[in-house]
Design a protein around this motif. Structure first.
Motif, PDB file in Angstrom:
ATOM      1  N   LEU A 169       0.829  -1.200   0.000  1.00  0.00           N
ATOM      2  CA  LEU A 169       0.000   0.000   0.000  1.00  0.00           C
ATOM      3  C   LEU A 169       0.870   1.259   0.000  1.00  0.00           C
ATOM      4  O   LEU A 169       0.601   2.214  -0.751  1.00  0.00           O
ATOM      5  CB  LEU A 169      -0.925   0.007   1.217  1.00  0.00           C
ATOM      6  CG  LEU A 169      -1.764   1.274   1.413  1.00  0.00           C
ATOM      7  CD1 LEU A 169      -2.706   1.484   0.236  1.00  0.00           C
ATOM      8  CD2 LEU A 169      -2.537   1.212   2.728  1.00  0.00           C
ATOM      9  N   ALA A 170       1.907   1.286   0.833  1.00  0.00           N
ATOM     10  CA  ALA A 170       2.788   2.454   0.904  1.00  0.00           C
ATOM     11  C   ALA A 170       3.461   2.723  -0.439  1.00  0.00           C
ATOM     12  O   ALA A 170       3.548   3.872  -0.892  1.00  0.00           O
ATOM     13  CB  ALA A 170       3.835   2.253   2.001  1.00  0.00           C
ATOM     14  N   VAL A 171       3.934   1.666  -1.082  1.00  0.00           N
ATOM     15  CA  VAL A 171       4.565   1.826  -2.394  1.00  0.00           C
ATOM     16  C   VAL A 171       3.559   2.338  -3.415  1.00  0.00           C
ATOM     17  O   VAL A 171       3.858   3.239  -4.216  1.00  0.00           O
ATOM     18  CB  VAL A 171       5.183   0.487  -2.856  1.00  0.00           C
ATOM     19  CG1 VAL A 171       5.648   0.584  -4.312  1.00  0.00           C
ATOM     20  CG2 VAL A 171       6.355   0.102  -1.961  1.00  0.00           C
ATOM     21  N   ALA A 172       2.339   1.795  -3.397  1.00  0.00           N
ATOM     22  CA  ALA A 172       1.312   2.226  -4.346  1.00  0.00           C
ATOM     23  C   ALA A 172       0.966   3.700  -4.141  1.00  0.00           C
ATOM     24  O   ALA A 172       0.784   4.457  -5.112  1.00  0.00           O
ATOM     25  CB  ALA A 172       0.067   1.361  -4.188  1.00  0.00           C
ATOM     26  N   ILE A 173       0.878   4.121  -2.878  1.00  0.00           N
ATOM     27  CA  ILE A 173       0.580   5.528  -2.586  1.00  0.00           C
ATOM     28  C   ILE A 173       1.696   6.425  -3.096  1.00  0.00           C
ATOM     29  O   ILE A 173       1.454   7.446  -3.762  1.00  0.00           O
ATOM     30  CB  ILE A 173       0.373   5.728  -1.076  1.00  0.00           C
ATOM     31  CG1 ILE A 173      -0.935   5.070  -0.624  1.00  0.00           C
ATOM     32  CG2 ILE A 173       0.356   7.216  -0.720  1.00  0.00           C
ATOM     33  CD1 ILE A 173      -1.113   5.035   0.879  1.00  0.00           C
ATOM     34  N   TYR A 174       2.927   6.054  -2.790  1.00  0.00           N
ATOM     35  CA  TYR A 174       4.067   6.880  -3.188  1.00  0.00           C
ATOM     36  C   TYR A 174       4.157   6.965  -4.710  1.00  0.00           C
ATOM     37  O   TYR A 174       4.363   8.054  -5.277  1.00  0.00           O
ATOM     38  CB  TYR A 174       5.355   6.300  -2.604  1.00  0.00           C
ATOM     39  CG  TYR A 174       6.549   7.205  -2.753  1.00  0.00           C
ATOM     40  CD1 TYR A 174       6.660   8.374  -2.009  1.00  0.00           C
ATOM     41  CD2 TYR A 174       7.578   6.894  -3.649  1.00  0.00           C
ATOM     42  CE1 TYR A 174       7.767   9.207  -2.142  1.00  0.00           C
ATOM     43  CE2 TYR A 174       8.686   7.719  -3.787  1.00  0.00           C
ATOM     44  CZ  TYR A 174       8.771   8.871  -3.028  1.00  0.00           C
ATOM     45  OH  TYR A 174       9.868   9.701  -3.168  1.00  0.00           O
ATOM     46  N   VAL A 175       4.001   5.831  -5.402  1.00  0.00           N
ATOM     47  CA  VAL A 175       4.072   5.821  -6.866  1.00  0.00           C
ATOM     48  C   VAL A 175       2.950   6.666  -7.463  1.00  0.00           C
ATOM     49  O   VAL A 175       3.142   7.382  -8.453  1.00  0.00           O
ATOM     50  CB  VAL A 175       4.026   4.368  -7.393  1.00  0.00           C
ATOM     51  CG1 VAL A 175       3.830   4.357  -8.911  1.00  0.00           C
ATOM     52  CG2 VAL A 175       5.305   3.631  -7.015  1.00  0.00           C
ATOM     53  N   ASN A 176       1.757   6.613  -6.862  1.00  0.00           N
ATOM     54  CA  ASN A 176       0.629   7.368  -7.407  1.00  0.00           C
ATOM     55  C   ASN A 176       0.859   8.870  -7.352  1.00  0.00           C
ATOM     56  O   ASN A 176       0.341   9.609  -8.198  1.00  0.00           O
ATOM     57  CB  ASN A 176      -0.655   7.007  -6.664  1.00  0.00           C
ATOM     58  CG  ASN A 176      -1.894   7.611  -7.315  1.00  0.00           C
ATOM     59  OD1 ASN A 176      -2.239   7.273  -8.436  1.00  0.00           O
ATOM     60  ND2 ASN A 176      -2.549   8.527  -6.604  1.00  0.00           N
ATOM     61  N   PHE A 177       1.632   9.341  -6.366  1.00  0.00           N
ATOM     62  CA  PHE A 177       1.936  10.766  -6.305  1.00  0.00           C
ATOM     63  C   PHE A 177       2.689  11.221  -7.557  1.00  0.00           C
ATOM     64  O   PHE A 177       2.581  12.378  -7.968  1.00  0.00           O
ATOM     65  CB  PHE A 177       2.767  11.080  -5.057  1.00  0.00           C
ATOM     66  CG  PHE A 177       1.943  11.264  -3.810  1.00  0.00           C
ATOM     67  CD1 PHE A 177       1.074  12.332  -3.679  1.00  0.00           C
ATOM     68  CD2 PHE A 177       2.027  10.360  -2.766  1.00  0.00           C
ATOM     69  CE1 PHE A 177       0.306  12.504  -2.534  1.00  0.00           C
ATOM     70  CE2 PHE A 177       1.261  10.516  -1.615  1.00  0.00           C
ATOM     71  CZ  PHE A 177       0.401  11.588  -1.508  1.00  0.00           C
ATOM     72  N   PHE A 178       3.445  10.314  -8.176  1.00  0.00           N
ATOM     73  CA  PHE A 178       4.143  10.615  -9.413  1.00  0.00           C
ATOM     74  C   PHE A 178       3.300  10.258 -10.632  1.00  0.00           C
ATOM     75  O   PHE A 178       3.172  11.038 -11.577  1.00  0.00           O
ATOM     76  CB  PHE A 178       5.465   9.836  -9.476  1.00  0.00           C
ATOM     77  CG  PHE A 178       6.435  10.183  -8.383  1.00  0.00           C
ATOM     78  CD1 PHE A 178       7.418  11.147  -8.583  1.00  0.00           C
ATOM     79  CD2 PHE A 178       6.378   9.553  -7.145  1.00  0.00           C
ATOM     80  CE1 PHE A 178       8.323  11.468  -7.580  1.00  0.00           C
ATOM     81  CE2 PHE A 178       7.268   9.865  -6.141  1.00  0.00           C
ATOM     82  CZ  PHE A 178       8.250  10.822  -6.349  1.00  0.00           C
TER      83      PHE A 178
END
Length: 297
Positions: A169-178
Motif C-alpha cells: 500500500l505504501a509503495v502504491a501511494i508513493y508511486v501514485n503521487f508521481f
C-alpha cells in the motif's frame, strides 16, 4: 554503557521529571487532556521550531541580506537536528528514519516542482534544481513527530496488518503521487485500501492510563493538522501551489494527500520502532472501561 546511552538516559529522566512535575500540579479533571497536549507539543518539537523559523524569517528577512532566507532555514534545520542527536532527544534509529523521510520527500519535491504542482519563489544557494534543501526537513519533521510520539506515548498498533500488505500500500501511494500526472489518479482506491488494511487497527497510547483511537481516524486528524501547518507555509509565501496566492487557503484536497502520505510514513517508521508497531501486544494494564480492548482470536 556508552556516553551516548548515558546522555540518552539523562534526557529521558529529565523528560519524565518534567512530566511528573506538571502532572502533580494539574487538577484531576483536565490532567490527561493537558498532558496529552504537552506530549503532542513535545513530540512535534522539530516541526514546531521549523514553523516558527518560517514565520519569524518571513517577518524580519530583508532582500539585501547576504544570506538567503531559504538557506537560513536550511542551516537552522541542520542545527536543530544536530542538537536533537547531541542531546539524545532522538535515537540513531530514529535519525535514520528521518533521513529516509528527507530523501523520499526531496525526491517528491524535485518531481512536483518540475511538474509545476508547486514552486519555491525565493532564491537559494543550498538547492537542487528548483528545490531548496530545507524543504526535505519539512517531511523529516513528520517522521520526527511520529517517531517521538511513539516513544512519548508508548504507542502500540494493535492488531497491526500483515506487513507485506502495508508495504504494498505504501509503495502504491508513493508511486501514485508521481504516476497520476500521466495515468488515471487512483487515490480513491487507495483511500478504500487504507480502510480495508488498517480498519481494524487501534493505536493505543498512554497518559495516566491507556487510551485507544482507530488508526484511520488518527491519520485523518494528523492530516488535518498538517494541512493547517501547510497553510502557514503558503501564507508566508515560502512555497505556493500552482495558481495560488499567499492569501488563499491550500485546497482541502491536500488533506487527502497528507492522509495517504501518512501511511507511507507509518511504514517508514516501522524501521525505527518495529516492536511498538508490528506484532505489538495490547497493553496488559489497559483496564479502564473506555480503553478495554476486544479479545483477539
Amino acid at each position: 554503557m556508552s556516553e551516548g546511552d548515558l546522555r540518552a538516559g539523562r534526557t529521558r529522566r529529565l523528560e519524565h521529571r518534567l512530566g511528573n512535575w506538571a502532572r502533580a500540579r494539574l487538577p484531576g479533571p483536565v490532567r490527561d487532556l493537558v498532558m496529552f497536549t504537552l506530549k503532542m507539543g513535545w513530540s512535534a518539537l522539530f516541526g514546531g521550531l521549523l514553523l516558527i523559523a518560517i514565520l519569524l524569517s518571513k517577518s524580519v528577512w530583508q532582500p539585501d541580506w547576504a544570506l538567503e532566507r531559504y538557506d537560513a532555514l536550511f542551516l537552522f534545520a541542520v542545527a536543530v537536528q544536530a542538537l536533537f542527536l547531541a542531546l539524545r532527544m532522538e535515537s540513531g534509529a530514529e535519525a535514520r528514519v528521518i533521513l529516509l523521510f528527507h530523501i523520499t520527500g526531496t525526491a517528491m519535491e524535485l518531481f512536483k516542482t518540475w511538474a509545476g504542482s508547486w514552486a519555491y519563489p525565493e532564491p537559494a544557494f543550498f538547492r537542487i534544481a528548483g528545490v531548496p534543501l530545507f524543504s526535505g526537513f519539512m517531511y523529516a519533521s513528520v517522521g520526527s513527530f511520529i517517531a517521538r510520539a511513539i516513544r512519548n506515548f508508548d504507542m502500540r498498533y494493535v492488531p497491526y496488518p500483515p506487513f507485506p500488505a502495508t508495504v504494498l500500500l505504501a509503495v502504491a501511494i508513493y508511486v501514485n503521487f508521481f504516476a497520476h500526472h500521466y495515468l488515471p489518479d487512483i487515490r480513491w482506491l487507495l483511500f478504500a485500501a487504507t480502510i480495508l488494511i488498517y480498519g481494524r487497527t487501534w493505536i493505543w497510547f498512554r497518559i495516566s492510563r491507556w487510551y485507544r483511537l482507530p488508526m484511520v481516524i488518527s491519520a485523518f486528524l494528523a492530516s488535518l493538522f498538517l494541512w493547517i501547518a501547510e497553510n502557514i507555509g503558503t501564507h508566508t509565501g515560502t512555497w505556493l501551489y500552482a495558481g495560488q496566492n499567499e492569501a488563499q487557503l491550500v485546497s482541502f484536497a491536500k488533506i487527502g494527500s497528507w492522509y495517504l502520505l501518512l501511511y507511507v510514513s507509518f511504514v517508514t517508521v516501522t524501521l525505527a520502532a518495529p516492536g511498538a508497531i508490528i506484532n505489538a501486544r495490547r497493553p496488559r494494564d489497559a483496564t479502564h472501561p473506555i480503553a478495554e480492548p476486544q479479545r483477539q482470536g
